[in-house]
Design a protein around this motif. Structure first.
Motif: not given
Length: 775
Positions: A355-372, A378-389
């Protein structure tokens, strides 16, 4: 261009579901398909699709009445109707030749400047518009819904090089406000955002389970709630979506991705999956999948497949210490030494670095990926929120220590500290260049979680808090487990009304939990009953009635803003509000009979008032009593806000918000509008009720059901107590019954039922199993 009418072409499950959601928004929609080869009805396919919508469970339609907004037709006879349509959605089979053929056919029929979009999940936009007229390319975009369209919040929107900006703006606004979707602006890359990462996750999780020798139960025990995914886990999810879909998705992804993409390295032949599909084991829609229900011999035994041998055996709950350790966070999970911990690390290390290798290839920012990922899977956290945790630096160091690749963006986050941070009371997110930028919400979005970043509650206890949301409006938030209501919750209701009455202008009752409130804390009531603390329960009923009465007659507007379940006492507090601004996915009902009780905090009273005839209504007192009795005795639950209006839990002038992120803002605006209109609290109403004769009529109906076996003995007892309340007790049609008198009857009936053994048995059974006891 405002979208006032739409058309969906392709009446399969997905196309029909999209049409249903458009109709749920109150927008007329054409549903077209091909002319069938057999039969005389040239629009039979679309008509059949609408019939299926009306029968499907879970329901694609929020109200059966919404089906009237869907007009069936076919692409041979009805394309002339497109002259009035503002948005045409193509949802046909995933073949470029067929899609482009349709687009050519639509030109000359389509309204000039109308939006044309494809629901494709696999074909790049550039391929779809290749060789198409300029008019098509200018009006074209991809609108990728997730199935089922009513319930999955993600809508990925992809624009092309020649797509007009107005097209993307109009469709994004409509998808957001009218369809209730979280809009993710994805780029024209394989799988867009959700499926690019989601398919990788599934592939990584399957191969890791095979490599580490996990059972399907063990894999699902980790790849479900411990990582913040739905409880189905991995193999349960594959059964749900259909095993036969996976080879198609895999083949499509492989044909589009670069040879050196990490996904390509994961792919491998899986003979077991091929055999399962060939044998009809395609998941829940087939004979079973990784799990199946064996009904041989008349029994029902849940079985699971052995991933090595392909044999089925009785399924047993996996017992992994790592699954329990996950309560301490993802880092605790992946550091655990058992095979569940090893499995979690093997999957998440690959998934999150990908997931970290795909920004900005698939979307402009981490927010779009996590929201997606949160709204599409129906994940509780997006990939970047998981990394932060886990800690970005820790995660990057562990990857490097194991000689796994560390994407540049992850290295940047490790150096900066995290992908997200809070500065000056606002959330900021990291950009690939190492700078942070503020997370900006769309206009009309107000989140309690954002307010909490920069303020403290006005009043707070263990079960509820009161927040200042600006412009003199306060927000009362319940936050106990499942927002079950207890003495602390009720105390803060009363304190909030007192505080707002002295220092503020209006009150909104709202929270951002999955459910608004599941009702009273029956565990507390059962405990008190078992040790005969009757005064405590009596006081709790009285306190609830007093608090809700204060809400109803407050000198300022109180607006309820529910989402999810609003049951029992949670429904009752809403019934007392001056107005309700409900999320479309609000499930309201008075369900107390399921635990052998009746509504005790004013629910009976308020439903009686909702069914009262108007001043020119010639009906006597019995029909309103019978209607309220039916709603409460059958524990009817509205399965949408639209249905809640039909059942009178919501009034005609209560409003519905389609997008949950907009709910608090809309509720606040409603409160301010009531103030601007010179809000005055209601005056207590007086009723004329049938008394003992009405009670007898209701009793006879219930006894008839009992004789037919449709009602159990304790159902009769509970219904009799309910009939006593709704008919007004020992009154007469010539007498006036006040609201307070009905409240006293409610309290008396509630306490009487609580003293019975069958009611206590129902309460205990509900707490133990989560299901009602029929006794």
């Amino acid at each position: 261009m405002p979208i006032k009418q739409a058309c969906v072409i392709g009446a399969g499950v997905m196309g029909a579901g999209i049409a249903a959601q458009i109709a749920n928004a109150g927008v007329p929609v054409l549903l077209l398909d091909i002319v069938p080869k057999d039969g005389t009805d040239r629009s039979a396919i679309a008509k059949g699709a609408i019939e299926k919508l009306l029968k499907a469970d879970p329901a694609p339609l929020m109200s059966k009445a919404a089906a009237k907004l869907i007009t069936p037709g076919n692409i041979e006879d009805d394309l002339d109707q497109l002259g009035d349509v503002d948005w045409v959605v193509e949802a046909i089979i995933e073949r470029i030749d067929l899609k482009q053929g349709l687009y050519h056919k639509l030109e000359g029929k389509r309204k000039k400047g109308s939006v044309l979009s494809s629901n494709t999940s696999t074909i790049p936009l550039a391929k779809l518009v290749e060789g198409m007229p300029e008019t098509v390319q200018a009006d074209f975009c991809i609108t990728h819904f997730f199935n089922p369209p009513r319930y999955m919040r993600l809508l990925e929107i992809v624009g092309g090089v020649k797509t007009r900006p107005e097209v993307l703006k109009d469709i994004s606004d409509f998808g957001d406000r009218m369809l209730g979707k979280t809009i993710v602006r994805a780029k024209d890359t394989p799988g867009f955002v959700g499926n690019r990462i989601g398919v990788f996750w599934m592939q990584a999780a399957v191969t890791a389970a095979l490599d580490l020798g996990l059972t399907v139960e063990e894999a699902d025990a980790i790849m479900g709630r411990p990582i913040g995914a739905p409880k189905t886990g991995l193999f349960g999810l594959l059964d749900l979506v259909g095993l036969d879909l996976m080879p198609h998705v895999d083949k499509s992804m492989a044909s589009l991705l670069a040879p050196d993409d990490a996904y390509m390295k994961l792919r491998r032949p899986w003979p077991l999956l091929e055999k399962m599909i060939a044998d009809g084991y395609t998941g829940r829609k087939g004979k079973g999948g990784f799990y199946r229900l064996n009904t041989a011999g008349g029994g029902k035994v849940k079985e699971s497949i052995n991933l090595i041998t392909g044999d089925y055996s009785p399924s047993d709950r996996a017992r992994l210490d790592s699954a329990d350790a996950a309560k301490g966070g993802l880092r605790t999970l992946v550091e655990h030494k058992d095979k569940g911990g090893q499995y979690a690390w093997k999957v998440l290390s690959a998934l999150l670095s990908y997931a970290a290798s795909l920004v900005p290839e698939i979307a402009d920012d981490v927010v779009a990926v996590d929201q997606g990922m949160k709204t599409g899977y129906n994940w509780k956290r997006g990939p970047f929120e998981m990394i932060d945790q886990m800690g970005a630096a820790w995660f990057a160091e562990k990857l490097a220590a194991e000689k796994l690749p560390v994407p540049p963006f992850l290295a940047t986050a490790a150096k900066a500290g995290s992908f997200y941070r809070v500065e000056d009371g606002a959330t900021q997110h990291l950009k690939p260049d190492g700078s942070y930028t503020k997370l900006v919400r769309p206009d009309g979005v107000l989140l309690l979680s954002d307010i909490k970043l920069s303020s403290k509650p006005i009043i707070k206890n263990g079960s509820a808090s009161l927040w200042d949301i600006g412009d003199g409006v306060a927000c009362l938030e319940f936050h106990s487990k499942m927002n079950a209501l207890d003495p602390d919750s009720l105390a803060l209701v009363k304190q909030s009304v007192d505080h707002v009455g002295k220092k503020m202008k209006a009150l909104v009752i709202h929270n951002e939990a999955e459910n608004f409130s599941v009702g009273a804390n029956i565990g507390l009531a059962l405990f008190a009953a078992n040790i005969a603390m009757w005064p405590m329960i009596d006081d709790m009923i009285g306190t609830g009635q007093s608090a809700y009465k204060a809400v109803k007659f407050a000198p300022f507007p109180v607006v309820g803003a529910p989402s999810g379940m609003a049951l029992g006492g949670g429904c009752e507090v809403l019934l007392h509000c001056a107005a309700i601004q409900a999320h479309a996915e609000t499930y309201m009902g008075l369900v107390e009979v399921g635990v052998g009780l009746i509504p005790g905090w004013g629910g009976c009273k308020e439903m009686l008032l909702r069914y009262q005839p108007g001043p020119r209504d010639p009906r006597g007192p019995m029909p309103p009593v019978a209607q309220a009795f039916e709603a409460i005795s059958l524990a009817k639950v509205a399965k949408s806000a639209a249905e809640a209006k039909e059942l009178r839990f919501l009034r005609k002038d209560d409003a519905i918000t389609m997008n949950r992120d907009r709910l608090l803002f809309d509720a606040k605006q409603k409160a301010l509008a009531l103030l601007a209109a010179g809000y005055q609290p209601p005056t207590p109403q007086e009723l004329r009720l049938p008394g003992p004769t009405g009670r007898t009529a209701l009793q006879l109906a219930v006894e008839g059901f009992a004789q037919q076996g449709k009602a159990m003995p304790h159902d009769v007892t509970v219904s009799d107590a309910l009939a006593e309340v709704l008919s007004g007790g020992k009154t007469d049609i010539t007498d006036i019954v006040t609201e307070d008198q009905i409240s006293k009857l409610e309290k008396k009936a509630f306490m009487t039922l609580l003293h019975t053994g069958p009611t206590l048995a129902r309460m205990e059974h509900m707490l133990t199993t989560g299901k009602p006891l029929r006794n």
